[in-house]
Design an enzyme around this catalytic site. Sequence first.
Site, PDB file in Angstrom:
ATOM      1  N   GLU A   1      35.636 -43.090  28.550  1.00  0.00           N
ATOM      2  CA  GLU A   1      35.482 -41.908  29.073  1.00  0.00           C
ATOM      3  C   GLU A   1      33.957 -41.508  29.430  1.00  0.00           C
ATOM      4  OE1 GLU A   1      38.207 -38.955  27.532  1.00  0.00           O
ATOM      5  OE2 GLU A   1      39.680 -40.436  27.270  1.00  0.00           O
TER       6      GLU A   1
ATOM      7  N   MET B   1      44.952 -39.806  33.299  1.00  0.00           N
ATOM      8  CA  MET B   1      44.861 -38.688  32.338  1.00  0.00           C
ATOM      9  C   MET B   1      44.916 -37.184  33.456  1.00  0.00           C
ATOM     10  SD  MET B   1      42.061 -40.001  29.584  1.00  0.00           S
ATOM     11  CE  MET B   1      40.947 -40.507  30.805  1.00  0.00           C
TER      12      MET B   1
END
Length: 605
Positions: free
Chosen positions: A156, A221
């Site tokens: 990320e 996500m």
Amino acid sequence: MRLLSLLPLLVAGLTSVVLAADADSGKVVCYFGSWAVWRPNDGKFDVDDIDPFLCTHLIFGFAGLSNETWQIEVLDPWNELCPDEEGGNNCAYDRFVALKEVNPSLTVLLAVGGWREGSVDYSVMADDAQKRKLFIDSTIALIRKHGFDGLDLDWEYPASRGGIPEDKENFVTLIQEMRQEFDKFSPPLFMSTAMAAGKPVIDAAYDIKPLVDLFDSFHIMNYDYHGAWETHTHHNSPLCGYYLDSGIELYYNVIFTINYYMELGLPREKIVMGIPTYGRCWTLDSLDDTGMLAPAHAPGPAGPYIKIPGTLGFNEICKRFHEMDCTVVRDPALHEPYFYCPSDKIWCGFDDAVSVFEKARYAKNMGLAGFLVWTIDTDDFRPRCYDQPFHLVKSMKEGFSLPADNNLPNCSYTPSTTALPTTTTTTPLPTTTLPPTTTTTPLPTTIPSPNHHHNNTGAYHHHHHSFPDHYSHSYHDSCPNNYRCSNHYPSPNHYFGFFFPHKDCNKYWECINGQAILQLCGPGTLFDEDLMLCNWENQVDTSDCTLWICEVDNTYLPHADCDKYYRCYSGSPHLEQCPNGLYWNQSLSLCDMPSNVDTSNCNPV
Ligand SMILES: *[C@@H]1O[C@H](CO)[C@@H](O)[C@H](O)[C@H]1NC(C)=O
Ligand SMILES: *[C@@H]1O[C@H](CO)[C@@H](O)[C@H](O)[C@H]1NC(C)=O
Ligand SMILES: *[C@@H]1O[C@H](CO)[C@@H](O)[C@H](O)[C@H]1NC(C)=O
Ligand SMILES: *[C@@H]1O[C@H](CO)[C@@H](O)[C@H](O)[C@H]1NC(C)=O
């Protein structure tokens, strides 16, 4: 607007049927955050709290990357490893993988990365062939050693948070090399990835086309679109754009993200859509503005389990509703609820069983591979608020397993034509001694019928949202009146919210997917036909229903299950069970042979 003082009522019936994780229900990808084991009291979630049949894919979060050896590293050895390994004690990896012994069709993955790991080390590793090899080889060794089926890569994010622009290309190289090694096993090791939701990050991070064939699935996500890093309220995971969104916020919703990935070339059958089990919260600047986009310059107070300001797990949210006055709002322009509580000025956009169901329906109707849950450890897993553990995940599964019907959410909203938001106030439970909770009863063989009609035109449909309490029970029955339950919901997207009264004042029927579910109101409350809710008993007109009062010791009340009854003493009902398969006869106040008992108003066992 003045709100009603209502006791939370039960809607747990949504998920009375435990759905096995099967092919029809698509991919049910469940993330588990192993640090949840360190949460206090009811918030503590260990591997043993996982239902092995809840999900198709279980992902253990997280392993890390060492910036010294460039190998994968175990982040919490004491919890993750066994005593025979250095620093090990709790064997969480091995216990996690052992869930496959209970459910052999499970896929269990180890996730590496996550938000806290940041991006820099991954960026450095991906830029160097030797470091990539160290990472790949050590990763394979770790997942093989513990018996995981593969890896979920959660970088990320490439090219953000300290990464470099070359990450986009290096990410593809890393994954190509990894795939090559993973394919040397038979069956090949599974490889998935967690993908960003925001367009600017997506644009910088991913070259989608070369990645498509390399990953088995892509876990989007679809949350954290909004949070306390912003200075006004908005929703964590809005399915649709909000009509007042502008600028970059126009991209911050689930539907935009999913469509955008498809435009970039990601095939539907590889997309797993993210659904959160938590809310993002602010402290409102003022109680004068409690709506969407209200000024809020501080995060909401931390909850008792996760203990992170600005974030509340669904388990913390439902606990809060039991303990204090909060107002739940369904804004007609938003497909998810939010709530605020005057006592501490908290405001949270969150997902409940209704909104996660709608999200799962969307994923199904879009032909996606399935959905992911972030995370199962903040659902009502014990359960403490609902009848069954994993209330949210089960609602998602129910939504996804129903057949596709092409009924996509209506995201267009015109303020001029719309009603005000509907609100419900939650009120702390009264403190009385309560009958013990029983578990859900299987389908009865006879059809109880409500012997009293109510003009339910649908006016209440979706116009209140009620919170369950764990003293209530739910029962799956055949529909006592198919017309009422199946013809009254306007579209297949709307399965919830039709209620009709029972002859007993403390019971009611709820239509869920064409079935009538017999529900009980919580102690101290009765079903209020006007409000279609369980309301405090002194506010309900009981002239049309049978009232059971427990003031006199050694009086008896019927239970919804034929083989149980309540005995009153000390002013409250206590659950009793008839012995030897006998059924309760209310008129004689005794347990009798089932053939002698009228079962038209109870659930036979
Ligand atoms: C390596 O990681 C440690 C913590 O994990 C950090 O303190 C250190 O600054 C990192 N070193 C480099 C060169 O990035
Ligand atoms: C979508 O909802 C709006 C009101 O919010 C309504 O005017 C419009 O007709 C709906 N569109 C469809 C296709 O149902
Ligand atoms: C049902 O209620 C609606 C709205 O309150 C009313 O317009 C209608 O006449 C009622 N129908 C019957 C059959 O009572
Ligand atoms: C109780 O038993 C009597 C005698 O067998 C029977 O007539 C009556 O219907 C029963 N009542 C209920 C509520 O089962």
